[in-house]
Motif scaffolding. Structure first.
Motif, PDB file in Angstrom:
ATOM      1  N   THR A  68       0.672  -1.581  -0.327  1.00 12.85           N
ATOM      2  CA  THR A  68       0.247   0.200  -0.332  1.00 12.85           C
ATOM      3  C   THR A  68       0.735   1.327  -0.131  1.00 12.85           C
ATOM      4  N   LEU A  69       1.063   2.082  -1.065  1.00 12.20           N
ATOM      5  CA  LEU A  69       1.366   3.853  -1.377  1.00 12.20           C
ATOM      6  C   LEU A  69       0.629   4.295  -0.856  1.00 12.20           C
ATOM      7  N   ARG A  70       1.082   5.548  -0.126  1.00  6.64           N
ATOM      8  CA  ARG A  70       0.603   6.437   0.501  1.00  6.64           C
ATOM      9  C   ARG A  70       0.394   8.330  -0.063  1.00  6.64           C
ATOM     10  N   CYS A  71      -0.607   8.904  -0.487  1.00 10.97           N
ATOM     11  CA  CYS A  71      -0.172  10.345  -1.057  1.00 10.97           C
ATOM     12  C   CYS A  71      -0.889  11.375  -0.709  1.00 10.97           C
ATOM     13  N   SER A  72      -0.789  12.042  -0.144  1.00 11.84           N
ATOM     14  CA  SER A  72      -1.389  13.682   0.045  1.00 11.84           C
ATOM     15  C   SER A  72      -1.216  14.520  -1.212  1.00 11.84           C
ATOM     16  N   PRO A  73      -2.117  15.023  -1.576  1.00  9.15           N
ATOM     17  CA  PRO A  73      -2.380  16.401  -2.824  1.00  9.15           C
ATOM     18  C   PRO A  73      -1.691  17.525  -2.702  1.00  9.15           C
ATOM     19  N   LYS A  74      -1.647  18.392  -2.934  1.00 17.03           N
ATOM     20  CA  LYS A  74      -1.467  19.296  -2.721  1.00 17.03           C
ATOM     21  C   LYS A  74      -2.572  20.170  -2.526  1.00 17.03           C
ATOM     22  N   SER A  75      -2.523  21.184  -1.620  1.00 20.58           N
ATOM     23  CA  SER A  75      -3.714  22.105  -0.984  1.00 20.58           C
ATOM     24  C   SER A  75      -4.328  23.132  -1.878  1.00 20.58           C
ATOM     25  N   GLY A  76      -5.615  22.542  -1.922  1.00 26.16           N
ATOM     26  CA  GLY A  76      -6.647  22.723  -2.949  1.00 26.16           C
ATOM     27  C   GLY A  76      -6.795  22.039  -4.200  1.00 26.16           C
ATOM     28  N   HIS A  77      -6.334  20.909  -4.046  1.00 27.99           N
ATOM     29  CA  HIS A  77      -6.392  20.207  -5.286  1.00 27.99           C
ATOM     30  C   HIS A  77      -7.522  18.911  -5.095  1.00 27.99           C
ATOM     31  N   ASP A  78      -8.243  17.997  -6.045  1.00 28.23           N
ATOM     32  CA  ASP A  78      -9.629  17.896  -5.644  1.00 28.23           C
ATOM     33  C   ASP A  78      -8.967  15.807  -6.208  1.00 28.23           C
ATOM     34  N   THR A  79      -8.200  16.204  -7.013  1.00 29.42           N
ATOM     35  CA  THR A  79      -8.138  14.596  -7.790  1.00 29.42           C
ATOM     36  C   THR A  79      -6.408  14.561  -7.774  1.00 29.42           C
ATOM     37  N   VAL A  80      -6.509  13.026  -7.348  1.00 34.67           N
ATOM     38  CA  VAL A  80      -5.452  12.417  -7.960  1.00 34.67           C
ATOM     39  C   VAL A  80      -5.097  11.198  -8.579  1.00 34.67           C
ATOM     40  N   SER A  81      -4.396  11.118  -9.519  1.00 32.67           N
ATOM     41  CA  SER A  81      -3.617  10.321  -9.887  1.00 32.67           C
ATOM     42  C   SER A  81      -2.475   9.862  -9.543  1.00 32.67           C
ATOM     43  N   TRP A  82      -2.246   8.355 -10.353  1.00 33.11           N
ATOM     44  CA  TRP A  82      -1.120   7.684 -10.428  1.00 33.11           C
ATOM     45  C   TRP A  82      -0.401   6.736 -11.415  1.00 33.11           C
ATOM     46  N   TYR A  83       0.610   6.930 -11.167  1.00 35.56           N
ATOM     47  CA  TYR A  83       1.634   6.702 -12.588  1.00 35.56           C
ATOM     48  C   TYR A  83       2.123   5.836 -12.227  1.00 35.56           C
ATOM     49  N   GLN A  84       2.891   4.870 -13.017  1.00 39.71           N
ATOM     50  CA  GLN A  84       3.664   3.642 -12.376  1.00 39.71           C
ATOM     51  C   GLN A  84       5.223   4.030 -13.519  1.00 39.71           C
ATOM     52  N   GLN A  85       6.425   4.074 -13.394  1.00 36.07           N
ATOM     53  CA  GLN A  85       7.512   4.865 -14.232  1.00 36.07           C
ATOM     54  C   GLN A  85       8.626   3.948 -14.091  1.00 36.07           C
ATOM     55  N   ALA A  86       8.950   2.746 -14.731  1.00 37.69           N
ATOM     56  CA  ALA A  86       9.833   1.672 -15.236  1.00 37.69           C
ATOM     57  C   ALA A  86      11.540   2.319 -15.439  1.00 37.69           C
ATOM     58  N   LEU A  87      12.207   2.202 -15.482  1.00 36.49           N
ATOM     59  CA  LEU A  87      13.405   2.941 -15.541  1.00 36.49           C
ATOM     60  C   LEU A  87      13.735   2.993 -17.289  1.00 36.49           C
ATOM     61  N   GLY A  88      14.193   4.500 -16.868  1.00 39.82           N
ATOM     62  CA  GLY A  88      13.663   4.807 -18.652  1.00 39.82           C
ATOM     63  C   GLY A  88      13.048   5.014 -19.333  1.00 39.82           C
ATOM     64  N   GLN A  89      12.249   5.197 -18.696  1.00 43.87           N
ATOM     65  CA  GLN A  89      10.418   5.177 -19.434  1.00 43.87           C
ATOM     66  C   GLN A  89       9.788   6.293 -18.970  1.00 43.87           C
ATOM     67  N   GLY A  90       8.933   6.978 -19.743  1.00 41.48           N
ATOM     68  CA  GLY A  90       7.834   7.663 -19.397  1.00 41.48           C
ATOM     69  C   GLY A  90       7.193   7.252 -18.663  1.00 41.48           C
ATOM     70  N   PRO A  91       5.857   7.996 -17.528  1.00 44.33           N
ATOM     71  CA  PRO A  91       5.288   7.225 -16.405  1.00 44.33           C
ATOM     72  C   PRO A  91       3.917   6.529 -17.544  1.00 44.33           C
ATOM     73  N   GLN A  92       3.248   6.375 -17.116  1.00 50.85           N
ATOM     74  CA  GLN A  92       2.304   5.317 -17.373  1.00 50.85           C
ATOM     75  C   GLN A  92       1.236   5.600 -16.080  1.00 50.85           C
TER      76      GLN A  92
END
Lengths: 111, 114
Positions: free
Chosen positions: B20-44
């Motif tokens: 389980t990974l956790r995230c707290s968004p920036k103040s004022g933001h209501d939408t959270v997206s998650w990405y996976q980034q393998a080495l040498g690749q862009g976030p998916q």
């Protein structure tokens, strides 16, 4: 399927020169296109967003163009500095806010 | 104003375990997206949460699930870990599409599966 292509090879330029990075996309009609900078071991940082009805956008030493006919965006850094060395990611964006990232282009600015 | 924060910074798990990974968004933001980034690749893109519901999903199996809480913070859960799940997991927050599209990323959680 949607495909985003950026210069796969690293771009090496001399300090003071203009760096030009390319982003091509296929099978996609994004409403926006964003550019991010990523330093090693850190999350991407937002730089610029350009809308589909905009041809060009500038911010300080940065300039982005967006050609929806060619399905291409160009990202320019003028008067480049060693501190500009990083990986630059383009991200065509849908109206739903979903970002599809390219693999990124690594820029190395030599003093 | 704190930006996007993620925890933990690094994690080592064994194949087959759950994480389980956790995230707290920036103040004022209501939408959270998650990405996976393998080495040498862009976030998916994995998925996006708004108003405590999954709004969009990328091409990831059901082993990847998430949750958003009333305070807009979010969790990413990955079950039955595979070696290929080793990557940098990035959380990004934003205002809901239509109100702003630029995303603010956290520093990421480096997950290693052995």
């Amino acid at each position: 399927s949607q495909k985003i292509e950026q210069n796969s090879e690293a771009l090496n330029i001399q300090e003071g020169k203009t760096a030009t990075l390319t982003c091509n996309y296929t099978n996609y009609s994004p409403a926006y296109l964003q550019w991010y900078r990523q330093d090693p071991g850190r999350g991407p940082v937002f730089l610029l967003l350009i809308r589909e009805n905009e041809k060009e956008k500038r911010k300080e030493r940065l300039k982005v163009t967006f050609d929806t006919t060619l399905k291409q965006s160009l990202f320019h850094i003028t008067a480049s500095q060693p501190a500009d060395s990083a990986t630059y990611l383009c991200a065509p964006t849908s109206n739903t806010g979903k970002l599809i990232f390219g693999q990124g282009t690594t820029l190395q600015v030599k003093p | 104003d704190a930006g996007v924060t993620q925890s933990p910074t690094h994690l080592i798990k064994t194949r087959g375990q759950q994480v389980t990974l956790r995230c707290s968004p920036k103040s004022g933001h209501d939408t959270v997206s998650w990405y996976q980034q393998a080495l040498g690749q862009g976030p998916q893109f994995i998925f996006q949460y708004y108003e405590e519901e999954e709004r969009q999903r990328g091409n990831f199996p059901d082993r990847f699930s998430g949750h958003q809480f009333p305070n807009y913070s979010s969790e990413l859960n990955v079950n039955a870990l595979l070696l290929g799940d080793s990557a940098l997991y990035l959380c990004a927050s934003s205002r809901y599409p239509g109100q702003g599209y630029e995303q603010y990323f956290g520093p990421g959680t480096r997950l290693t599966v052995t």
